[in-house]
Design an enzyme around this catalytic site. Structure first.
Site, PDB file in Angstrom:
ATOM      1  N   LYS A  28       0.847  -1.185   0.000  1.00 11.86           N
ATOM      2  CA  LYS A  28       0.000   0.000   0.000  1.00 11.86           C
ATOM      3  C   LYS A  28       0.888   1.243   0.000  1.00 11.86           C
ATOM      4  O   LYS A  28       1.944   1.261   0.640  1.00 11.86           O
ATOM      5  CB  LYS A  28      -0.896   0.032   1.245  1.00 11.86           C
ATOM      6  CG  LYS A  28      -1.696   1.325   1.407  1.00 11.86           C
ATOM      7  CD  LYS A  28      -2.452   1.391   2.724  1.00 11.86           C
ATOM      8  CE  LYS A  28      -3.159   2.729   2.877  1.00 11.86           C
ATOM      9  NZ  LYS A  28      -3.909   2.844   4.140  1.00 11.86           N
TER      10      LYS A  28
ATOM     11  N   GLU B 268      -8.308  11.743  12.935  1.00  5.97           N
ATOM     12  CA  GLU B 268      -7.408  10.619  13.214  1.00  5.97           C
ATOM     13  C   GLU B 268      -6.463  10.913  14.373  1.00  5.97           C
ATOM     14  O   GLU B 268      -5.680  11.860  14.334  1.00  5.97           O
ATOM     15  CB  GLU B 268      -6.596  10.282  11.956  1.00  5.97           C
ATOM     16  CG  GLU B 268      -5.757   9.025  12.105  1.00  5.97           C
ATOM     17  CD  GLU B 268      -5.160   8.573  10.781  1.00  5.97           C
ATOM     18  OE1 GLU B 268      -4.267   7.710  10.822  1.00  5.97           O
ATOM     19  OE2 GLU B 268      -5.580   9.089   9.725  1.00  5.97           O
TER      20      GLU B 268
END
Length: 574
Positions: free
Chosen positions: A316, A366
């Site tokens: 990723k 986050e």
């Protein structure tokens, strides 16, 4: 009118053109690329006396005293200012018998006033900072506390502390070199668990090994500040505080520190005007993306080819975009942030602006980590969908997100990486829930909470350095993804996607600096967003995700009233 508009456009574009200035030669990477940057001019702010750079001190030598003193409560900010100014006079007449130290003097105010409104009233003073914790969700680090004694508290430290704003720096911490253990110790030297509200607020670059472009130069590789004058918004009340720090070994004496504080206090306004939390109406002259759609598609396809290559370990990579918005009138970073607060009750809001620099603002959902004593928590956040226009549609989108193999892969990479990193430092790690959906105003994500117990408080630096960057903002494996980003992206991320938050004595909390922008009044804004590329990613869909993530900023420029608008009447608080 057309000629006037053209003149304004020409003026703004000329002042916000790409700079040809040579970037800092500081680099730890063998991989360089030509990145676009902006030249920002700063002539509208009053900078406070520079104070001392705490990084230049010896972290092994403790300072002489760390104190917090509380004076009697008053009904208004103006009376709090009077009381603190009198206290400064007492300080000058009766200096402490130490060659170094830090003293905080605080005055409770018997009314709740928003910290961001106080900061807006100090609009011309730099440096400045703002940090607001999430109000509606407990911290992951409380999982272990709750399991052991049921005594968990809010994620923002003291139970009723809502947000903090500050101007001036009693002591600041800035270097061009990457943030290190010695730098962390230099900050902790001025902090104590006995004085929980003496905190260093700041941010760290996403990648300190890349060149620093002109727009990020004022921040260095990291920038933290302990405010000289601070306003704390509490639930039901407020607090105004001053902090003085000195160290003869750094050629910053008590007398110099007091004189600097007195100078800053002379600039501080005691009246506060309610902010109108409504959409701005700036005329957009241009909105340019780096990369543009064509180059974005090429970058994503190149990432997918590397992911598919059997010889490559890359699983990723998170690619980002910088969108440069030029406007005919000022973008006030604090007004923007106030509008984001309306939509961001389940997010962190922050602002950091060093002397001679632009404002780095954000509304990020986050958390990187929250530490309280030896308990530490973190979160995994990945996979993105828009909210539905009705409950039925929203639930269908949620089901699609939960059942998507592509998003499950992306989320699992993030969660397991964070879990493994916590396990390398903590005795035990709990993941609860393992996978659910967190819903924000415009967006929903896959989400998990993680918590563990550190072996000792010095492990805080290990937690920070190992968790950042997470696969949610970089990729996996980390170094392979970081290298791909440095070779591919044509702009400097700066503090975007880096740690932003605060260090305290017995507690610290950091968010991830996403959903963020770099703003300078009179020169527009750079708006940042990123998206994770894994097997199965589609370049056009990933571009749409970027648009969704930046919409909280761009909607402010398109005459749309923020969701659940809380427009207030203009009134003055004395």
């Amino acid at each position: 009118m057309a000629a006037a508009a053209a003149a304004v456009a020409s003026h703004c574009l000329a002042r916000f053109m790409d700079s040809e200035t040579t970037k800092s030669t500081f680099s730890y990477s063998n991989h360089t690329c030509c990145r676009q940057s902006i030249q920002v001019f700063h002539n509208k702010y009053q900078s406070c006396t520079l104070s001392m750079n705490g990084c230049q001190g010896d972290p092994k030598v403790p300072i002489g005293t760390i104190e917090t003193r509380t004076l009697g409560a008053v009904p208004s900010p103006a009376l709090a200012m009077e009381r603190l100014n009198l206290a400064i006079g007492d300080f000058k007449r009766n200096p402490p018998p130490f060659s170094s130290g830090i003293i905080r003097l605080q005055v409770p105010i018997q009314q709740q006033i928003e910290a961001i409104e106080w900061l807006h009233a100090q609009d011309q003073i730099l440096p400045r900072c703002f940090f607001s914790g999430r109000r509606s969700r407990p911290s992951a680090s409380n999982l272990l506390i709750d399991m052991s004694n049921g005594n968990g508290r809010s994620s923002f430290g003291q139970q009723n502390l809502v947000s903090v704003a500050g101007v001036g720096s009693a002591v600041f911490f800035r270097q061009l070199h990457p943030f290190s253990y010695e730098h962390w110790r230099s900050i902790k030297r001025f902090l104590s668990s006995k004085c929980p509200l003496i905190r260093a607020y700041g941010a760290i670059r996403f990648d300190a090994r890349t060149n620093i472009s002109p727009e990020w130069k004022a921040f260095g590789s990291f920038y933290f500040m302990i405010p000289q004058v601070e306003f704390d918004e509490l639930e039901g009340s407020s607090m105004l505080a001053i902090t003085v720090a000195w160290d003869d070994a750094l050629s910053w004496t008590w007398d110099e520190a007091i004189d600097s504080l007195e100078e800053t206090m002379q600039q501080v306004a005691s009246f506060i005007v309610k902010l109108r939390k409504e959409a701005s109406r700036e005329f957009i002259l241009s909105n340019n993306h780096i990369p543009n759609k064509t180059h974005w598609d090429l970058a994503v396809e190149r990432a997918l080819q590397m992911i598919d290559r059997s010889s490559s370990p890359l699983i990723k990579v998170v690619l980002a975009r910088s969108s440069r918005v030029l406007t005919a009138t000022n973008i006030d970073p604090l007004t923007w942030l106030a509008c984001l607060q309306v939509e961001g009750e389940n997010a962190y809001q922050f602002c950091l602006q060093p002397p001679n620099g632009p404002a780095f603002i954000g509304n990020t959902p986050e958390q990187l980590f929250h530490r309280k004593w030896l308990s530490v928590g973190s979160e995994a956040l990945a996979g993105t969908r828009a909210r539905g226009g009705s409950r039925a549609i929203d639930l269908q989108i949620e089901h699609d997100l939960l059942s998507s193999p592509k998003d499950h892969l992306e989320f699992t990479i993030v969660r397991e990486s964070i879990k493994n990193k916590l396990e390398s430092v903590c005795d035990r790690v709990i993941v609860e829930p393992k996978k659910t959906v967190r819903k924000l105003r415009r967006i929903q994500h896959l989400f998990a909470q993680l918590a563990g117990n550190m072996k000792r408080e010095d492990d805080e630096f290990k937690i920070l350095s190992s968790l950042h960057p997470t696969p949610a903002v970089c990729g996996f494996p980390t170094e392979t993804a970081r290298l791909f980003i440095s070779e591919t992206e044509m702009f400097d991320r700066g503090m975007y996607a880096g740690p932003v938050g605060w260090f305290g004595g017995g507690e610290s909390e950091f968010a991830v600096g996403i959903r963020s922008a770099l703003v300078e009044k009179g020169f527009g804004a750079l708006i940042y967003a990123g998206t994770g590329i894994v097997e199965g990613s589609n370049p056009s869909l990933e571009w749409d995700e970027l648009e969704l993530k930046t919409s909280q900023f761009t909607k402010l420029l398109q005459h749309e009233v923020p969701w659940q608008s809380k427009v207030g009447n203009l009134e003055t608080i004395n």
